[in-house]
Motif scaffolding. Structure first.
Motif, PDB file in Angstrom:
ATOM      1  N   UNK A  45       3.967  -8.043   2.693  1.00 31.64           N
ATOM      2  CA  UNK A  45       4.837  -7.252   1.822  1.00 31.64           C
ATOM      3  C   UNK A  45       4.455  -5.789   2.015  1.00 31.64           C
ATOM      4  N   UNK A  46       5.468  -4.914   2.078  1.00 25.86           N
ATOM      5  CA  UNK A  46       5.228  -3.504   2.381  1.00 25.86           C
ATOM      6  C   UNK A  46       5.879  -2.611   1.335  1.00 25.86           C
ATOM      7  N   UNK A  47       5.169  -1.559   0.939  1.00 31.12           N
ATOM      8  CA  UNK A  47       5.693  -0.553   0.018  1.00 31.12           C
ATOM      9  C   UNK A  47       5.478   0.815   0.639  1.00 31.12           C
ATOM     10  N   UNK A  48       6.247   1.803   0.194  1.00 33.82           N
ATOM     11  CA  UNK A  48       6.099   3.121   0.772  1.00 33.82           C
ATOM     12  C   UNK A  48       6.567   4.238  -0.131  1.00 33.82           C
ATOM     13  N   UNK A  49       6.024   5.420   0.096  1.00 34.51           N
ATOM     14  CA  UNK A  49       6.515   6.651  -0.528  1.00 34.51           C
ATOM     15  C   UNK A  49       6.712   7.666   0.587  1.00 34.51           C
TER      16      UNK A  49
END
Length: 406
Positions: A45-49
């Protein structure tokens, strides 16, 4: 010029569920690693800003779009060319780079997140991607973190990385990350890239919340020159390959993992400041007893961005009046100057709004001569604290940026 009190990290731990491939694609320069392909497990799972610059680069736009639609399988990073300010052709080139990864790996193009860093306003040489992507794919290895840290550099003088293993509820958990950046560094975010991964399983909504919170406590608390770039991205990946499962952000396990991640984010962010273009000083700016977070940050950034303060830092000139003046123009309303206290480390220079009676020029000069110290400002208005990290402004910074495209 070497980075300030900087040690290159060597002891990387592989993260189960991640492989990295690096190659010399020749995007802009010859005979140097300039393309990195990161393969993620299907369970990841990947998150980003991302940057808040209105002229955000094509890969940033595509990255945000793809991230919202699917769980990524590949991250593609090139250096030497930012693919920013390149219009519709730049957007199509970024899309085509995703398609090339898809053709090479068998995933869908939407499962690819593109990242670019380098010179703004120049078209991508797509032949570099045509030869580089297959080469990077064939180089995939779980032990390539150190090479990847070098492969994403631009004006960085040293690769930036960090890795740790910690036991959480009886499960040995790995956190490993790399970052790049040395100039055009200012929050929201900076001309920086950050990729931090853990083998834990973390709920996607929790991971995205964490990514924003962690970036705000690290990459969004650094500044070198006050310039916000077009390509900034910070990604947090949880591969889900360890038995540690985080679904409740308030659980004890979650809080411990968050704390370990925060340390990793801050080490990687501070490494960017330590390697700031032309930097000779690493300076912590602490603002306390403020009435609000905005007020504290307004004061901190005004001090950190002041060319007069930054050149005094470079000259080791204890001209503390420049700090006082910067605080005074920071926009704080209804300032009671008699409550303001200012320290250089533990040396008090301002007391109740004026020069501290115990202060001596010798004591101030001794602090300014150090390569690393803190400017501590107490506003006497509340109980809010904020901290950021910055550098001085040297002749070398001007030379690096004057010669950047040559």
């Amino acid at each position: 010029m070497m980075a300030v009190n900087f040690e290159v990290f060597k002891d990387f731990c592989a993260v189960d569920g991640i492989e990295l491939g690096i190659t010399q694609a020749g995007v802009r320069y010859q005979n140097r690693d300039d393309m990195v392909l990161i393969q993620l497990a299907e369970t990841a799972v990947t998150a980003g800003v991302f940057t808040l610059n209105a002229f955000c680069a094509a890969p940033v736009t595509i990255c945000k779009d793809h991230l919202a639609k699917t769980n990524p399988r590949y991250l593609l990073i090139n250096t030497g060319n930012a693919n920013a300010g390149t219009g519709p052709d730049g957007y199509q080139n970024a899309i085509d780079s995703c398609k090339l990864v898809a053709q090479t790996t068998g995933c869908s193009a939407e499962q690819v997140l593109p990242f670019s860093t380098g010179v703004i306003g120049e078209p991508l040489d797509m032949t570099a991607f045509e030869r580089g992507i297959p080469a990077a794919f064939s180089d995939l290895s779980r032990d390539n973190w150190e090479r990847a840290a070098s492969g994403i550099m631009t004006t960085d003088t040293l690769p930036k990385g960090f890795s740790t293993q910690c036991e959480i509820s009886g499960v040995m958990t790995t956190i490993t990350g790399i970052s790049k950046g040395a100039g055009m560094i200012m929050p929201n975010m900076a001309t920086m890239l950050g990729f931090i991964a853990t083998d834990a399983s973390v709920d996607k909504s929790v991971l995205q919340t964490w990514c924003k919170q962690l970036a705000d406590a690290s990459f969004n608390r650094i500044t070198i020159d006050g310039d916000t770039s077009t390509n900034d991205s910070c990604m947090l990946i949880a591969t889900g390959k360890s038995p540690l499962v985080i679904s409740d952000a308030d659980s004890a396990e979650a809080q411990q993992l968050f704390s370990e991640l925060k340390n990793a984010f801050q080490v990687l962010a501070q490494a960017i400041v330590r390697d700031g273009e032309g930097a000779t000083k690493f300076v912590t700016v602490e603002v306390s007893t403020a009435a609000s977070h905005k007020e504290a940050l307004d004061v901190a950034y005004t001090v950190a961005h002041s060319p007069l303060v930054k050149t005094a830092l470079f000259a080791s000139d204890a001209n503390w009046g420049r700090i006082l003046a910067a605080i005074g123009r920071s926009g704080v309303e209804n300032f009671d100057l008699e409550k303001v206290q200012i320290f250089l480390d533990d040396v008090q220079i301002v007391e109740n709004g004026g020069r501290c009676v115990s202060y001596t020029e010798e004591a101030g000069s001794a602090i300014f001569a150090k390569s690393e110290f803190a400017i501590r400002i107490q506003l006497g208005r509340g109980d809010i604290e904020e901290t950021l990290w910055t550098t001085d402004l040297s002749h070398e910074y001007v030379s690096i940026n004057a010669d950047y495209r040559s």
